[in-house]
Design a protein around this motif. Structure first.
Motif, PDB file in Angstrom:
ATOM      1  N   ARG A  63      37.584  31.750  47.081  1.00  0.00           N
ATOM      2  CA  ARG A  63      37.798  33.020  46.392  1.00  0.00           C
ATOM      3  C   ARG A  63      39.270  33.385  46.268  1.00  0.00           C
ATOM      4  NH1 ARG A  63      35.472  37.310  50.925  1.00  0.00           N
ATOM      5  NH2 ARG A  63      37.240  37.235  52.378  1.00  0.00           N
ATOM      6  N   LEU A  64      39.535  34.147  45.218  1.00  0.00           N
ATOM      7  CA  LEU A  64      40.810  34.796  45.003  1.00  0.00           C
ATOM      8  C   LEU A  64      40.685  36.232  45.494  1.00  0.00           C
ATOM      9  CD1 LEU A  64      43.600  35.427  43.496  1.00  0.00           C
ATOM     10  CD2 LEU A  64      42.148  35.973  41.510  1.00  0.00           C
ATOM     11  N   PHE A  90      44.358  41.972  35.010  1.00  0.00           N
ATOM     12  CA  PHE A  90      43.467  41.417  36.032  1.00  0.00           C
ATOM     13  C   PHE A  90      42.785  40.148  35.530  1.00  0.00           C
ATOM     14  CE2 PHE A  90      42.960  46.037  37.524  1.00  0.00           C
ATOM     15  CZ  PHE A  90      43.923  45.887  38.508  1.00  0.00           C
ATOM     16  N   THR A  91      42.393  40.165  34.273  1.00  0.00           N
ATOM     17  CA  THR A  91      41.713  39.008  33.692  1.00  0.00           C
ATOM     18  C   THR A  91      42.599  37.773  33.755  1.00  0.00           C
ATOM     19  OG1 THR A  91      40.430  40.432  32.219  1.00  0.00           O
ATOM     20  CG2 THR A  91      40.621  38.110  31.613  1.00  0.00           C
ATOM     21  N   VAL A 111      42.900  36.346  37.367  1.00  0.00           N
ATOM     22  CA  VAL A 111      41.710  35.594  37.754  1.00  0.00           C
ATOM     23  C   VAL A 111      41.681  34.247  37.036  1.00  0.00           C
ATOM     24  CG1 VAL A 111      39.180  35.569  37.699  1.00  0.00           C
ATOM     25  CG2 VAL A 111      40.402  37.674  38.316  1.00  0.00           C
ATOM     26  N   ARG A 112      42.049  34.236  35.763  1.00  0.00           N
ATOM     27  CA  ARG A 112      42.073  32.978  34.999  1.00  0.00           C
ATOM     28  C   ARG A 112      43.064  31.997  35.599  1.00  0.00           C
ATOM     29  NH1 ARG A 112      44.798  30.115  31.693  1.00  0.00           N
ATOM     30  NH2 ARG A 112      46.563  31.547  31.776  1.00  0.00           N
ATOM     31  N   ASN A 153      35.245  32.676  42.368  1.00  0.00           N
ATOM     32  CA  ASN A 153      34.960  34.012  42.878  1.00  0.00           C
ATOM     33  C   ASN A 153      36.259  34.788  43.068  1.00  0.00           C
ATOM     34  OD1 ASN A 153      32.091  33.371  43.275  1.00  0.00           O
ATOM     35  ND2 ASN A 153      32.846  32.075  44.931  1.00  0.00           N
ATOM     36  N   ALA A 154      36.182  36.107  42.863  1.00  0.00           N
ATOM     37  CA  ALA A 154      37.383  36.925  42.971  1.00  0.00           C
ATOM     38  C   ALA A 154      37.014  38.330  43.438  1.00  0.00           C
ATOM     39  CB  ALA A 154      38.117  36.993  41.635  1.00  0.00           C
ATOM     40  N   PRO A 212      36.750  41.301  35.756  1.00  0.00           N
ATOM     41  CA  PRO A 212      36.683  39.856  36.020  1.00  0.00           C
ATOM     42  C   PRO A 212      36.400  39.522  37.484  1.00  0.00           C
ATOM     43  CG  PRO A 212      38.966  40.540  35.931  1.00  0.00           C
ATOM     44  CD  PRO A 212      38.148  41.766  35.625  1.00  0.00           C
ATOM     45  N   PHE A 213      36.152  40.541  38.295  1.00  0.00           N
ATOM     46  CA  PHE A 213      35.892  40.349  39.720  1.00  0.00           C
ATOM     47  C   PHE A 213      34.395  40.443  40.010  1.00  0.00           C
ATOM     48  CE2 PHE A 213      40.027  42.381  39.167  1.00  0.00           C
ATOM     49  CZ  PHE A 213      40.865  41.510  39.858  1.00  0.00           C
TER      50      PHE A 213
END
Length: 280
Positions: free
Chosen positions: A37-38, A95-96, A99-100, A106-107, A131-132
């Motif tokens: 996960r991030l 945020f997107t 995550v990318r 997972n984030a 995005p989480f």
């Protein structure tokens, strides 16, 4: 080991630093997104959560606006390969994109949110489908109560609707002022948002939904026949399949979605008839 150095809190950024290690561990344990996960942390500050979050994730990104604090965080954690720090206003961060870039399945988003910009951060999160998989926030207790408020409750408002629209929200526990430096004037609470909400999939026209909600809750004590009148002429307003005597805080999220769909259908029908009489 906690750093012995102390940063002088800056009032204009609403800085109140958590100083209770047991509470910090409890907050980190509340993040239940599986590995790998991030973790993105908003306002890591002195690093009391950061230290513990770094031990639980494969990639970490902190977003800190205060250059003095950012330098201390870099000195303390910069040697770790999975640590990354952005010296930036969180309201300007995508945020997107974070995550990318991490490329992990997972984030989670975590933070002791500055009370003066809590609502802007939350509405930024809801601008698009988050995005989480999860967010865990410390917020003012009053805000937490608004986030989980059900329809008909006196604290139910625009924030309540958006939280229920995009997430399943839990108020986990309250936090006293004494665990912060400097102590805030209010109680705090930790909330957990799990994404996505099944209701989000029902959104057909996000622009119209936003407009309907903002128009209605701008006049929350007015009946719907009055608060929605700038959106529909009276001849179409009367065709809505809803009690127009209701006030905005009495409608569930499902009802707001249904109402928006009805407005869209009436708009399409009216334009198809060439009347073109709905407000733009």
């Amino acid at each position: 080991m906690e750093t012995p150095e102390r940063h002088r809190p800056k009032k204009f950024w609403g800085q109140h630093f958590l100083r209770d290690a047991n509470l910090a561990r409890k907050i980190v344990r509340s993040v239940t997104v599986p590995s790998p996960r991030l973790v993105v942390e908003i306002g890591p500050g002195e690093g009391i959560l950061t230290e513990r979050l770094l031990a639980t994730c494969e990639h970490y990104v902190g977003v800190e606006i205060d250059r003095d604090l950012a330098d201390r965080l870099e000195q303390r954690f910069g040697h770790l390969s999975h640590f990354r720090l952005l010296v930036q206003d969180v309201l300007e961060v995508s945020f997107t994109e974070l995550v990318r870039q991490a490329g992990l399945p997972n984030a989670a988003l975590v933070g002791n949110l500055p009370y003066n910009i809590t609502s802007p951060i939350l509405f930024k999160l809801f601008e698009a489908n988050p995005p989480f998989q999860q967010a865990v926030f410390m917020v003012q207790k009053e805000v937490a109560q608004r986030m989980v408020a059900p329809p008909g409750n006196k604290t139910y408002g625009l924030l309540s609707v958006y939280c229920r629209l995009f997430a399943r929200v839990e108020l986990l526990f309250t936090v006293p002022p004494a665990v912060f430096f400097p102590p805030p004037q209010v109680q705090s609470a930790v909330v957990r948002l799990n994404f996505p909400s099944p209701l989000a999939a029902r959104i057909q026209n996000r622009t119209l939904l936003d407009r309907v909600l903002h128009q209605a809750f701008q006049h929350r004590r007015k009946m719907l026949r009055n608060s929605l009148s700038p959106l529909l002429p009276s001849r179409l307003l009367s065709k809505l399949n809803i009690d127009l005597r209701l006030r905005p805080e009495q409608l569930s999220v499902e009802q707001w979605l249904d109402l928006t769909e009805q407005i869209q259908q009436l708009k399409n029908l009216d334009q198809g008839n060439g009347a073109n009489s709905l407000s733009d």
